[in-house]
Scaffold this active site. Sequence first.
Site, PDB file in Angstrom:
ATOM      1  CE  LYS A  11       2.220   9.170  -9.294  1.00 28.19           C
ATOM      2  NZ  LYS A  11       2.651   8.395  -8.102  1.00 28.19           N
ATOM      3  CG  ASP A 119       3.547   7.017   1.792  1.00 26.97           C
ATOM      4  OD1 ASP A 119       3.344   7.226   3.008  1.00 26.97           O
ATOM      5  OD2 ASP A 119       3.016   7.692   0.902  1.00 26.97           O
TER       6      ASP A 119
END
Length: 179
Positions: A11, A119
């Site tokens: 990432k 989330d």
Amino acid sequence: DAHLDRTVALKVMAPHLSSSEAVLRRFLQEAGISGNLDHPNLAKVFDRGVTEGLAWYSMEWIDGRPISAVIESMHLARRDDELGLEFGSKRYVDWVLEQTLATAQGLAHAHQQCVVHRDVKPLNMLLDRKHGTIKLIDFGLAVATDVTRYTQQGEVFGTIAYMAPEQARNAKHVDGRCD
């Protein structure tokens, strides 16, 4: 990962965001929070750093797809050919319960480590094809009670469609129950 001869997911922070010190700290904090969690239903983070001005972290490569793809195929075709499941069948219901329990166990581990994901949604739950297990990913909005927060106290974060009303109403007091 050339040092350990394994495939990893990488990432990388978008270059235009790395000029913000607060965003950079938040990105590296995400890796730190995730890297301290060790549970079979949470994606493992291995390393983090900044190379040539780009912030990054490496994590477990998960050959799979998000649960949102299974939900979509069930909605459109009432079956998922890859899993061999028919919507509403006993096998499907058992599978859903198994995946829900696995996700809850991963979250419980995170909560025991004082981490709130903030989330949780089908797009952040990957179904690992190799092991048939669920892996919760993307702790980018997570908070750890033992880590300095780099967001304004009380800022609301998460995906509205999946957010607990308590999280939207009073973000100062978000805890594991909101996950």
